[in-house]
Design a protein around this motif. Structure first.
Motif, PDB file in Angstrom:
ATOM      1  N   TRP A   1       0.724  -1.266  -0.045  1.00 34.70           N
ATOM      2  CA  TRP A   1      -0.233   0.037   0.202  1.00 34.70           C
ATOM      3  C   TRP A   1       0.785   1.202   0.057  1.00 34.70           C
ATOM      4  O   TRP A   1       0.623   2.289  -0.744  1.00 34.70           O
ATOM      5  CB  TRP A   1      -0.943   0.034   1.094  1.00 34.70           C
ATOM      6  N   LEU A   2       2.017   1.243   0.878  1.00 32.05           N
ATOM      7  CA  LEU A   2       2.708   2.531   0.850  1.00 32.05           C
ATOM      8  C   LEU A   2       3.407   2.451  -0.389  1.00 32.05           C
ATOM      9  O   LEU A   2       3.410   3.878  -0.767  1.00 32.05           O
ATOM     10  CB  LEU A   2       3.930   2.206   1.794  1.00 32.05           C
ATOM     11  N   ARG A   3       3.822   1.667  -1.084  1.00 35.72           N
ATOM     12  CA  ARG A   3       4.303   1.915  -2.545  1.00 35.72           C
ATOM     13  C   ARG A   3       3.393   2.565  -3.513  1.00 35.72           C
ATOM     14  O   ARG A   3       3.686   3.303  -4.177  1.00 35.72           O
ATOM     15  CB  ARG A   3       4.773   0.506  -3.079  1.00 35.72           C
ATOM     16  N   THR A   4       2.087   2.337  -3.199  1.00 38.49           N
ATOM     17  CA  THR A   4       1.203   3.114  -4.318  1.00 38.49           C
ATOM     18  C   THR A   4       1.081   4.776  -3.982  1.00 38.49           C
ATOM     19  O   THR A   4       0.441   5.302  -4.784  1.00 38.49           O
ATOM     20  CB  THR A   4      -0.235   2.626  -3.868  1.00 38.49           C
ATOM     21  N   LEU A   5       1.577   5.016  -2.830  1.00 34.44           N
ATOM     22  CA  LEU A   5       1.651   6.569  -2.554  1.00 34.44           C
ATOM     23  C   LEU A   5       2.946   7.079  -3.377  1.00 34.44           C
ATOM     24  O   LEU A   5       2.661   8.200  -3.425  1.00 34.44           O
ATOM     25  CB  LEU A   5       1.694   6.656  -0.974  1.00 34.44           C
ATOM     26  N   ASP A   6       3.778   6.384  -3.952  1.00 35.05           N
ATOM     27  CA  ASP A   6       4.744   6.959  -4.732  1.00 35.05           C
ATOM     28  C   ASP A   6       5.559   8.073  -4.188  1.00 35.05           C
ATOM     29  O   ASP A   6       5.827   9.154  -4.710  1.00 35.05           O
ATOM     30  CB  ASP A   6       4.004   7.376  -6.101  1.00 35.05           C
ATOM     31  N   ALA A   7       5.893   7.908  -2.919  1.00 36.61           N
ATOM     32  CA  ALA A   7       6.557   8.778  -2.212  1.00 36.61           C
ATOM     33  C   ALA A   7       8.118   8.608  -2.448  1.00 36.61           C
ATOM     34  O   ALA A   7       8.620   7.638  -3.106  1.00 36.61           O
ATOM     35  CB  ALA A   7       6.615   8.725  -0.698  1.00 36.61           C
ATOM     36  N   GLU A   8       9.017   9.903  -2.558  1.00 43.82           N
ATOM     37  CA  GLU A   8      10.201   9.725  -2.777  1.00 43.82           C
ATOM     38  C   GLU A   8      11.149   8.753  -2.013  1.00 43.82           C
ATOM     39  O   GLU A   8      12.086   8.279  -2.401  1.00 43.82           O
ATOM     40  CB  GLU A   8      11.059  11.274  -2.399  1.00 43.82           C
ATOM     41  N   LEU A   9      10.794   8.591  -0.918  1.00 43.35           N
ATOM     42  CA  LEU A   9      11.377   7.492  -0.032  1.00 43.35           C
ATOM     43  C   LEU A   9      10.116   6.876   0.976  1.00 43.35           C
ATOM     44  O   LEU A   9       9.284   7.486   1.236  1.00 43.35           O
ATOM     45  CB  LEU A   9      12.310   8.103   1.177  1.00 43.35           C
ATOM     46  N   CYS A  10      10.537   5.585   1.392  1.00 45.83           N
ATOM     47  CA  CYS A  10       9.500   4.879   2.257  1.00 45.83           C
ATOM     48  C   CYS A  10      10.331   4.321   3.288  1.00 45.83           C
ATOM     49  O   CYS A  10      11.494   3.632   3.083  1.00 45.83           O
ATOM     50  CB  CYS A  10       8.700   3.676   1.464  1.00 45.83           C
ATOM     51  N   HIS A  11       9.955   4.727   4.490  1.00 44.37           N
ATOM     52  CA  HIS A  11      10.825   4.477   5.606  1.00 44.37           C
ATOM     53  C   HIS A  11      10.224   3.247   6.496  1.00 44.37           C
ATOM     54  O   HIS A  11       8.988   3.308   6.986  1.00 44.37           O
ATOM     55  CB  HIS A  11      10.986   5.652   6.447  1.00 44.37           C
ATOM     56  N   TYR A  12      11.027   2.268   6.762  1.00 44.52           N
ATOM     57  CA  TYR A  12      10.470   1.347   7.738  1.00 44.52           C
ATOM     58  C   TYR A  12      11.086   1.763   9.183  1.00 44.52           C
ATOM     59  O   TYR A  12      12.174   1.653   9.263  1.00 44.52           O
ATOM     60  CB  TYR A  12      11.117  -0.211   7.532  1.00 44.52           C
TER      61      TYR A  12
ATOM     62  N   PHE B   1      10.236  -2.888  -3.016  1.00 48.65           N
ATOM     63  CA  PHE B   1      10.413  -1.484  -3.477  1.00 48.65           C
ATOM     64  C   PHE B   1      11.704  -1.645  -4.559  1.00 48.65           C
ATOM     65  O   PHE B   1      11.967  -0.724  -5.055  1.00 48.65           O
ATOM     66  CB  PHE B   1      10.842  -0.470  -2.276  1.00 48.65           C
ATOM     67  N   GLY B   2      12.135  -2.845  -4.777  1.00 52.58           N
ATOM     68  CA  GLY B   2      13.371  -2.958  -5.442  1.00 52.58           C
ATOM     69  C   GLY B   2      14.672  -3.151  -4.696  1.00 52.58           C
ATOM     70  O   GLY B   2      14.742  -2.706  -3.530  1.00 52.58           O
ATOM     71  N   ALA B   3      15.534  -4.165  -5.107  1.00 48.93           N
ATOM     72  CA  ALA B   3      16.802  -4.718  -4.345  1.00 48.93           C
ATOM     73  C   ALA B   3      17.795  -3.765  -4.288  1.00 48.93           C
ATOM     74  O   ALA B   3      19.143  -4.494  -4.877  1.00 48.93           O
ATOM     75  CB  ALA B   3      16.966  -6.236  -4.828  1.00 48.93           C
ATOM     76  N   GLY B   4      17.587  -2.625  -4.088  1.00 49.09           N
ATOM     77  CA  GLY B   4      18.931  -1.615  -3.940  1.00 49.09           C
ATOM     78  C   GLY B   4      19.274  -1.781  -2.851  1.00 49.09           C
ATOM     79  O   GLY B   4      19.014  -2.292  -1.700  1.00 49.09           O
ATOM     80  N   THR B   5      20.551  -0.934  -2.439  1.00 49.73           N
ATOM     81  CA  THR B   5      20.827  -0.671  -1.092  1.00 49.73           C
ATOM     82  C   THR B   5      19.844  -0.162  -0.261  1.00 49.73           C
ATOM     83  O   THR B   5      19.315   0.916  -0.371  1.00 49.73           O
ATOM     84  CB  THR B   5      22.369   0.166  -1.389  1.00 49.73           C
ATOM     85  N   VAL B   6      19.873  -0.558   0.994  1.00 47.45           N
ATOM     86  CA  VAL B   6      18.941  -0.119   1.912  1.00 47.45           C
ATOM     87  C   VAL B   6      19.908   0.667   2.890  1.00 47.45           C
ATOM     88  O   VAL B   6      20.457   0.130   3.758  1.00 47.45           O
ATOM     89  CB  VAL B   6      17.952  -1.225   2.821  1.00 47.45           C
ATOM     90  N   PRO B   7      19.585   2.244   3.018  1.00 46.68           N
ATOM     91  CA  PRO B   7      20.345   2.838   3.910  1.00 46.68           C
ATOM     92  C   PRO B   7      19.624   2.547   5.460  1.00 46.68           C
ATOM     93  O   PRO B   7      18.449   2.074   5.427  1.00 46.68           O
ATOM     94  CB  PRO B   7      19.999   4.185   3.804  1.00 46.68           C
ATOM     95  N   LEU B   8      20.380   2.420   6.598  1.00 52.07           N
ATOM     96  CA  LEU B   8      20.067   2.435   7.767  1.00 52.07           C
ATOM     97  C   LEU B   8      20.510   3.419   8.646  1.00 52.07           C
ATOM     98  O   LEU B   8      21.985   3.664   8.731  1.00 52.07           O
ATOM     99  CB  LEU B   8      20.648   1.011   8.331  1.00 52.07           C
TER     100      LEU B   8
ATOM    101  N   VAL C   1      14.174   2.827   2.897  1.00 49.45           N
ATOM    102  CA  VAL C   1      15.340   2.914   4.093  1.00 49.45           C
ATOM    103  C   VAL C   1      14.703   2.528   5.431  1.00 49.45           C
ATOM    104  O   VAL C   1      13.476   2.451   5.546  1.00 49.45           O
ATOM    105  CB  VAL C   1      15.428   4.483   3.963  1.00 49.45           C
ATOM    106  N   CYS C   2      15.666   2.136   6.084  1.00 51.74           N
ATOM    107  CA  CYS C   2      15.268   1.597   7.467  1.00 51.74           C
ATOM    108  C   CYS C   2      15.848   2.344   8.450  1.00 51.74           C
ATOM    109  O   CYS C   2      17.125   2.921   8.233  1.00 51.74           O
ATOM    110  CB  CYS C   2      15.657   0.203   7.622  1.00 51.74           C
ATOM    111  N   GLY C   3      15.405   2.369   9.564  1.00 53.30           N
ATOM    112  CA  GLY C   3      15.810   3.310  10.843  1.00 53.30           C
ATOM    113  C   GLY C   3      14.853   3.785  11.746  1.00 53.30           C
ATOM    114  O   GLY C   3      13.673   3.627  11.591  1.00 53.30           O
TER     115      GLY C   3
END
Length: 433
Positions: A75-86, A112-119, A225-227
Motif C-alpha cells: 500500500w505504501l508503494r502506491t503513494l509513490d513517495a520519494e522515500l519509504c521508511h521502515y 520496493f526494489g533490491a537496491g541498497t537499503v540505508p540504515l 530506507v530503514c531506521g
C-alpha cells in the motif's frame, strides 16, 4: 497532486508518532493512519506531505511479517513517495523470532526494489548515537552502550546483548551489510556496495552529512530506507537547504484539562518513576492484574477497572491505571505462557480507555507502552492521528489529535516506555510545551 516526500511504516505506535512529531514540528505536514485508509479519510488531509501507517511488527513474528508487513509495504508503494521508511525503535531491540528487523528489510527490498537499503539509527535529538557501528543511548542523563544500558540490556522480550548493529542484524538476515562510519562520512567517502548500508550519526555534523547522502545519492539507488526517527531528523536539513521546506511552524500550548486518564502496560523503570510522580502530584493510581486482563475469555476485570476509574473521574480526579510498577513487577514470563496474551492485554487496556473517554466525556488521554499502544488504539476506534503539540523537552511522545470514530477530536499522547521525564503525565495534563 504533489509527490509525497516520505511515507513510513512504524513498527509500533509510539515510534510512529515519534516520526510524525519530527516531521510536523519541522514544517512537513504528516498524518499517521492506524490502518490502510479509504479515500474519504485521506481526503481529510489535503496538505499532507508525509503519510505513515502505524503497525505492530515490533511485537510480531517473521511469519506474521511475511503476510501483513508485505501488504502494508504494497500500500505504501502506491503513494509513490520519494522515500519509504521502515521505522524501528531507536534502541533497535529486536530478535530473530520477534520484531525481526532483518526480515522487514528483506520484505521491503522485495517490494520496493533490491537496491541498497540505508540504515540510520542515531538521532541526537532523542539522545541516540551511533559511532563506528555501535549504538549508544542515554538513561537518566548518562550515555550507555546499548548492551550495557540499564533498561534495554534487560528488556523483557528483546534484550539487547550486542551493540554492533550490523552484527546484531546478522542474526536476523543473510543480506550483506557495510558501515559508513563517522570518519568516512566526514571525509566524503563513497559508500560500499551492500544490501544494507549503516550510516553513523553521532552529532549534528554527521547527521547533516548522512541526510544529504541519503537524499542526494542513496535515494537514486533505491527508495526504501530503514531506521529510527533519525532518518527524518537527518533528511530535514537536506530538505531545508534545497528549499523543499521552510521555517518551522509555531505551536501554541494546548492548555490544561481538569481530568486526565492514563492507561499503562509498560514495565520500564522510566514509566515507573512517571507513575510514582503522577500519584504524588494529584493522580489516583489503580493497579491492574495483567494476567486477569489477558485471559482468553472476557472476565469482570475490565468492567471493575472502568467503574473504579469512573468514580474518581466523576469526582474531578485524574487517574492512572497500570499493570506494573517497574521491572520488579513485570509478569512477562507468566504472560508468555499463553500465546497472544500480550496482545490481549494491550487490547484490554484500549477497551478500558475507550470506555473512560466515552463515559466520562474526557477530551485528553494517554496510553503508555509502545507495544501496549499498538494494540490499545485499535480498540478506541481511532483511524488517524495528527500533531497537536510537540514536546521539545520530551521528543518522541507528542500530544496528538485523533481522527475518526467515537474518539474523533480526542487529544491523545502515546508514550514509549523509555520516553519522558518524571513529570511527563503531569505535563500532558497541564498541556504545556
Amino acid at each position: 497532486m504533489t509527490r509525497p516526500l516520505i511515507s513510513y511504516y512504524g513498527d509500533d505506535f509510539t515510534g510512529s508518532t515519534d516520526v510524525m512529531e519530527a516531521l510536523s514540528s519541522n514544517g512537513v505536514e504528516a498524518v499517521l493512519f492506524l490502518e490502510v485508509p479509504d479515500k474519504a479519510l485521506t481526503s481529510r488531509f489535503p496538505g499532507a506531505r508525509a503519510f505513515g501507517l502505524a503497525g505492530t511488527s515490533r511485537s510480531e513474528t517473521p511469519e506474521w511479517m511475511d503476510v501483513h508487513l508485505r501488504e502494508a509495504f504494497e500500500w505504501l508503494r502506491t503513494l509513490d513517495a520519494e522515500l519509504c521508511h521502515y521505522k524501528v525503535c531507536s534502541t533497535f531491540d529486536s530478535a530473530p523470532h520477534v520484531g525481526n528487523i532483518g526480515r522487514a528489510i528483506e520484505i521491503g527490498r522485495s517490494v520496493f526494489g533490491a537496491g541498497t537499503v540505508p540504515l540510520v539509527v542515531g538521532a541526537p535529538q532523542i539522545r541516540r548515537y551511533t559511532a563506528f557501528g555501535e549504538l549508544f543511548a542515554a538513561y537518566q542523563g548518562v550515555n550507555y552502550r546499548i548492551d550495557r544500558h540499564p533498561v534495554m540490556s534487560r528488556h523483557p522480550v528483546t534484550p539487547m546483548d550486542e551493540a554492533n548493529l550490523l552484527r546484531h542484524l546478522s542474526r536476523q538476515t543473510n543480506l550483506s551489510s557495510a558501515l559508513l562510519d563517522i570518519v568516512s562520512l566526514l571525509a566524503g567517502a563513497k559508500p560500499e556496495k551492500a544490501d544494507i548500508m549503516l550510516l553513523d550519526v553521532l552529532d549534528q555534523a554527521t547527521q547533516t552529512v548522512a541526510g544529504s547522502l541519503l537524499w542526494n545519492e542513496l535515494r537514486q539507488q533505491g527508495r526504501f530506507v530503514c531506521g529510527s526517527s533519525g532518518v527524518e531528523y537527518a533528511l530535514l536539513p537536506a530538505w531545508h537547504s534545497e528549499g523543499i521546506i521552510g521555517a518551522k511552524p509555531v505551536f501554541s500550548a494546548a492548555g490544561p484539562v481538569d481530568r486526565l486518564a492514563v492507561v499503562s502496560g509498560s514495565v520500564s523503570p522510566t514509566t515507573e518513576r512517571q507513575i510514582r510522580h503522577a500519584i504524588a502530584n494529584g493522580f489516583e493510581g489503580i493497579m491492574l492484574d495483567p494476567l486477569a486482563l489477558s485471559g482468553e475469555t472476557d472476565g469482570p476485570e475490565i468492567a471493575i477497572a472502568v467503574e473504579a476509574a469512573l468514580k474518581l473521574l466523576k469526582d474531578g480526579r485524574s487517574v492512572i491505571l497500570y499493570t506494573a510498577l517497574g521491572p520488579a513487577a513485570d509478569r512477562g514470563r507468566e504472560l508468555d505462557l499463553s500465546s497472544g496474551a500480550r496482545h490481549r492485554l494491550g487490547r484490554a487496556l484500549g477497551r478500558i480507555q475507550a470506555a473512560l473517554v466515552s463515559r466520562a466525556g474526557l477530551t485528553r488521554a494517554v496510553v503508555a507502552g509502545g507495544d501496549t499502544s499498538s494494540h490499545a488504539l485499535g480498540e478506541m476506534g481511532i483511524s488517524a492521528l495528527t500533531l497537536k503539540m510537540p514536546l521539545p523537552q520530551t521528543p518522541g511522545s507528542p500530544l496528538c489529535i485523533a481522527h475518526g470514530g467515537p474518539s474523533d477530536g480526542l487529544e491523545i499522547a502515546l508514550k514509549g516506555g523509555q520516553v519522558g521525564g518524571d513529570d511527563y503525565f503531569s505535563m500532558i495534563r497541564s498541556g504545556s510545551c
